[in-house]
Design an enzyme around this catalytic site. Structure first.
Site, PDB file in Angstrom:
ATOM      1  N   ASN B 382     -16.803  69.503  11.044  1.00  0.00           N
ATOM      2  CA  ASN B 382     -16.449  69.832  12.572  1.00  0.00           C
ATOM      3  C   ASN B 382     -16.133  71.277  12.981  1.00  0.00           C
ATOM      4  OD1 ASN B 382     -15.973  69.487  15.143  1.00  0.00           O
ATOM      5  ND2 ASN B 382     -14.739  67.573  15.307  1.00  0.00           N
ATOM      6  N   ASP B 383     -14.866  71.482  12.695  1.00  0.00           N
ATOM      7  CA  ASP B 383     -14.649  72.714  13.180  1.00  0.00           C
ATOM      8  C   ASP B 383     -15.319  73.960  12.395  1.00  0.00           C
ATOM      9  OD1 ASP B 383     -12.495  71.621  14.550  1.00  0.00           O
ATOM     10  OD2 ASP B 383     -11.192  71.778  12.959  1.00  0.00           O
ATOM     11  N   VAL B 384     -15.731  73.618  11.331  1.00  0.00           N
ATOM     12  CA  VAL B 384     -16.627  74.827  10.501  1.00  0.00           C
ATOM     13  C   VAL B 384     -17.951  74.887  11.110  1.00  0.00           C
ATOM     14  CG1 VAL B 384     -15.185  74.584   8.259  1.00  0.00           C
ATOM     15  CG2 VAL B 384     -17.333  73.319   8.659  1.00  0.00           C
ATOM     16  N   VAL B 385     -18.332  74.166  12.084  1.00  0.00           N
ATOM     17  CA  VAL B 385     -19.813  74.276  12.465  1.00  0.00           C
ATOM     18  C   VAL B 385     -19.758  74.432  14.170  1.00  0.00           C
ATOM     19  CG1 VAL B 385     -21.058  72.978  11.072  1.00  0.00           C
ATOM     20  CG2 VAL B 385     -19.987  71.804  12.788  1.00  0.00           C
ATOM     21  N   ALA B 423      -8.548  70.716  14.079  1.00  0.00           N
ATOM     22  CA  ALA B 423      -7.767  71.551  14.874  1.00  0.00           C
ATOM     23  C   ALA B 423      -7.734  71.062  16.532  1.00  0.00           C
ATOM     24  CB  ALA B 423      -8.663  72.920  14.842  1.00  0.00           C
TER      25      ALA B 423
END
Lengths: 99, 456
Positions: B382-385, B423
């Site tokens: 999620n957050d890394v994309v 996050a």
């Protein structure tokens, strides 16, 4: 400053530099085995633990020593074995082995 | 003399072994070299003249080896972060016990430098032990993975740390006080717990790396206590390794170490202006449509995240990739440095599923590929994309290097629900015109995709 201490500090600092040189060459895909493998190496505390457990100076020192030996051995044996288990999975080609 | 030389050989073997970790082809032999070095060091110590009795030693060696072997053989690859955490902790614990025993053994006439080393060894070792156990508990979800915060947390921790320093200093200057040493150890254990509980699950890669470094430093300080160069060298190597990994992890999240440790990231969801308020809707896709999209693509990049680990879907990912490759689709895997809960987490899982490592691409190498790729398949990441990291300065993750998934021609996101990621930030990727959501458990969805592909 005692000379022995100075030598120890020399050894420590130089080893840090060696560590940085060697570790920066480890690729990202091996970072987990690096952690578990280096962790097993930090189990070298076993050396100190063995000395304490073996000196038999007081019942308390034996108890502390044996606990230290147990913890350090878990660290060493668990660390090297689990690292080996991981590393044997990294293969260049698909070999149709157990998935 | 022979004992000392054996230690030197052991330390050299450690260095040579670590050097062989520079390639997956030689890594396994490197680990064996390290193990050989350790065996040598242990054997050399056992013949040391100071050792008078072997009975208890053998009991300890047997118990520790058995427990370590069982752990190493039975642990699931998805649980590797906890495993490394626990191993770090035991390393720290052993250092604390060795230092404490040295203190008890030398009531008088202890040189100042040894006293300082003992205090440091107790401090670092105990913090490593309790901190690692809390981290492992969080990863195993025995305790909440969220950041635990309360009023005056930092002030309290700072006071505790100052108290520990004061007590340590007092111990150095005064005569023999085993009671105070016990208190010091307890306070250090408490500090380890309090330092780790405010750190959220997604920041665990940093914490585990840092504790890895501490376990090395604890070993090195024990080396100063015992005047043993093998411990000092090995401890320094591991300390360096942990520090390097910590830096890589922090860089991959675009955050400072201080921010990770004290920032309590992920304590509660953050409302980000502009990202959610405009009522956009994410479009979902059926398994059949997703299978068509993937099956007729020329190139697919799989982007795994923690969600893949949670649903243990790595084997199903490989199975799907096999089917696609049989249809002539080019399949690559894009691995973000902080995907998962520890450095390299995704790589180990995919290696377990028999994915050849040349197909695993690091972020810098794969990012230019996305715009030439037909489908990016995001599995539980999620957050890394999240493109907000590039475009929205108001976002808490702004500036974090991400995988440029949004630039692929189409994107399929496999996700359990629309809940925001760790996050607590809404992901703009989900609302893009070229994005489709495939809701459901990752393993379940991958299985259905495979069935649909076979039917095509």
């Amino acid at each position: 400053m005692p000379e022995a201490l100075l030598v120890s500090i020399y050894v420590f600092v130089l080893a840090l530099f060696v560590g940085v040189e060697v570790i920066t060459k480890v690729p990202q895909i091996l970072h987990t085995p690096l952690m578990s493998g280096s962790n097993a190496i930090s189990g070298i505390t076993i050396v100190g633990a063995l000395l304490i457990a073996g000196r038999v100076e007081s019942p308390l020192s034996v108890v502390l020593g044996v606990f230290a030996v147990v913890q350090a051995m878990i660290n060493v044996v668990g660390g090297f074995l689990v690292t080996d288990r991981m590393l044997q999975m990294f293969k260049k080609k698909q070999d149709g082995g157990p998935a | 003399m022979i004992v000392e030389l054996s230690y030197l050989i052991a330390a050299s073997l450690f260095i040579l072994g670590l050097r062989r970790l520079s390639s997956p082809a030689t890594a396994r032999s490197g680990n064996l070299l390290g193990a050989a070095g350790m065996l040598l060091a242990v054997l050399a110590t056992l013949v040391h003249q100071d050792i008078l009795s072997y009975s208890w030693i053998l009991v300890g060696i047997f118990l520790g080896s058995a427990a370590g072997a069982v752990l190493a053989r039975t642990v699931k690859m998805t649980a590797m972060p906890q495993m490394v955490g626990i191993l770090n902790g035991f390393g720290g614990g052993a250092s604390t016990l060795v230092a404490a025993s040295e203190y008890l053994r030398t009531p008088t006439g202890r040189p100042v430098d040894v006293s300082v080393s003992i205090a440091l060894s107790v401090l670092i070792g105990a913090v490593t032990f309790s901190g690692s156990m809390v981290a492992a508990g969080k990863l195993q979800e025995l305790i909440t993975g969220r950041a635990v915060t309360y009023p005056l947390q930092k002030t309290g921790n700072a006071l505790l740390f100052l108290g520990i320093l004061a007590l340590g200093g007092y111990l150095l200057g005064s005569s023999f006080h085993p009671g105070w040493l016990t208190l010091l150890t307890v306070l250090c254990l408490l500090l380890g717990v309090l330092l780790v509980i405010p750190i959220g699950g997604a920041d665990m890669p940093v914490v585990i790396s840092l504790l890895n470094s501490y376990s090395g430093l604890a070993g090195a300080t024990t080396g100063f206590v015992l005047h043993n160069n093998a411990l000092i060298i090995s401890g320094a190597l591991v300390g360096a390794s942990g520090i390097i990994l910590t830096r890589i992890m922090c860089k991959a999240m675009n955050r400072s170490l201080a921010n990770v440790i004290f920032g309590a990231f992920g304590a509660r969801p953050v409302a980000v202006a502009g990202a959610t308020a405009d009522g956009r809707v994410a479009r979902d896709i059926t398994v059949e449509d997703a299978a068509v999209l993937l099956g007729y693509a020329r190139s697919v990049i799989v982007v795994p995240g923690y969600g893949m680990a949670v649903s243990q879907a790595q084997h199903n990912v490989r199975e799907l990739a096999d089917l696609l490759e049989a249809r002539g689709v080019d399949v690559k895997y894009a691995i973000h440095p902080v995907a998962g809960r520890m450095p390299g987490h995704m790589n180990v899982l995919l290696a377990e599923a028999n994915v050849p490592y040349p197909k695993l691409y690091e972020m810098e190498r794969v990012n230019p590929e996305f715009e030439r790729t037909d489908v990016a398949l995001v599995i539980g990441a999620n957050d890394v994309v999240n493109p907000a990291a590039r475009s929205n300065p108001a976002s808490p993750i702004y500036g974090m290097p991400i995988l440029d998934v949004d630039r692929a021609r189409s994107v399929v996101v496999m996700k359990r629900s629309m809940n925001p990621g760790f996050a607590g930030i809404d992901n703009e990727l989900f609302y893009q015109d070229n994005t489709r959501m495939l809701f459901g458990d990752a393993r379940d969805s991958l299985g259905k995709l495979a069935v649909a592909l076979k039917a095509m």
